[in-house]
Design an enzyme around this catalytic site. Sequence first.
Site, PDB file in Angstrom:
ATOM      1  N   ARG A  16     -49.647 -34.907 -15.841  1.00 13.31           N
ATOM      2  CA  ARG A  16     -48.676 -35.256 -16.882  1.00 13.31           C
ATOM      3  C   ARG A  16     -48.217 -34.010 -17.648  1.00 13.31           C
ATOM      4  NH1 ARG A  16     -47.220 -34.657 -22.118  1.00 13.31           N
ATOM      5  NH2 ARG A  16     -49.415 -34.779 -22.751  1.00 13.31           N
ATOM      6  N   ASP A  17     -49.084 -33.461 -18.471  1.00 13.97           N
ATOM      7  CA  ASP A  17     -48.727 -32.323 -19.315  1.00 13.97           C
ATOM      8  C   ASP A  17     -48.379 -31.107 -18.466  1.00 13.97           C
ATOM      9  OD1 ASP A  17     -48.321 -30.914 -21.646  1.00 13.97           O
ATOM     10  OD2 ASP A  17     -50.432 -30.615 -22.105  1.00 13.97           O
ATOM     11  N   HIS A 208     -57.956 -28.473 -26.814  1.00 13.31           N
ATOM     12  CA  HIS A 208     -56.771 -28.459 -25.929  1.00 13.31           C
ATOM     13  C   HIS A 208     -56.079 -27.114 -26.146  1.00 13.31           C
ATOM     14  CE1 HIS A 208     -53.244 -30.615 -23.935  1.00 13.31           C
ATOM     15  NE2 HIS A 208     -52.728 -29.456 -24.334  1.00 13.31           N
ATOM     16  N   CYS A 241     -44.734 -25.606 -22.941  1.00 12.93           N
ATOM     17  CA  CYS A 241     -44.190 -26.438 -24.014  1.00 12.93           C
ATOM     18  C   CYS A 241     -42.692 -26.218 -24.085  1.00 12.93           C
ATOM     19  CB  CYS A 241     -44.838 -26.080 -25.354  1.00 12.93           C
ATOM     20  SG  CYS A 241     -44.140 -27.008 -26.729  1.00 12.93           S
ATOM     21  N   ASN A 250     -51.590 -24.800 -19.934  1.00  9.81           N
ATOM     22  CA  ASN A 250     -52.900 -25.146 -20.465  1.00  9.81           C
ATOM     23  C   ASN A 250     -53.958 -24.280 -19.798  1.00  9.81           C
ATOM     24  OD1 ASN A 250     -52.376 -28.002 -21.876  1.00  9.81           O
ATOM     25  ND2 ASN A 250     -51.216 -27.951 -19.971  1.00  9.81           N
TER      26      ASN A 250
END
Length: 303
Positions: A16-17, A208, A241, A250
């Site tokens: 997802r991210d 995170h 982002c 990440n």
Amino acid sequence: MNNLPSRVKIVDVGPRDGLQNEKQPVPAAVKIELVHRLQAAGLKEIEVTSYVSPKWVPQMADNHAVMQGVRRQPGVRYSVLTPNLKGFEAALADKPDEIVVFGAASEAFSQKNINCSIAESIERFAPVVQAAKAAGIAVRGAMSCTVGCPYEGDVPPSRVDYLAGLMKGIGVEHVGVADTIGVGTPKKVQAAIEATLKHFHIDQISGHFHDTYGQAVANTLAALEMGVWHHDTSVAGLGGCPYAKGATGNVATEDVVYLLHGMGIETGIDLDALIDAGSYISEQLGRPTNSRVARALLAKRQG
């Protein structure tokens, strides 16, 4: 402060991210295969997709196909991001085990990201949290920009305290302390976690961290030393982002697992199988993995 946990639970947010900002469409079949490879490697928590307007995040337009295509394994928890009640209602048909709502510790980021204040964003999520709980679905909150913001610069712990209190107030059960743009350093991360501890128990807090300045593994260790034993990571270091220019992915799941195993901390994850999963998605995206550990171990394999 040294309260190192004996085991760590990792949520891989790569599907997802990690993939949401890819410019080229990633086929649903590839996303499904990635989830299958992650769970085969021993991941018990996987953030699969999000239910957002395809106008804003076209990469997640195949959310139903992906969730319906995953062969679920017992003991694995599949989470999804639901930014509003409409998204939550769309997700219900796919029976997620957990939903994720989000808020920023920076007012400027909140306005740029979702066009409303922090307080207004939390008000929007209150009915989503209530609906999820009524349906027996767990709720996790993502707290972005807890140490730095691309518009405001440094974010003080008092803002994290404020956001964590709002999250607690609407019934969020677990929060992630996120360094969304990867500018954090260990002491700043620990200060953000201290602020969060005013509202949530250590068992209800995740780390995170993004690796823009190469600090993500150090920040993970700083959180571990405080006893934080839940961590969000992304296979192959995928991600970024859209509202933070230059923010890289990440922290790589492979890098964190290597760190943990080297410290004698259990994860239940097979590092070799995880590296293969990262290689798979990196090949599909046509670029090398962002994981330093994976690159080193793959080179060693090739001898």
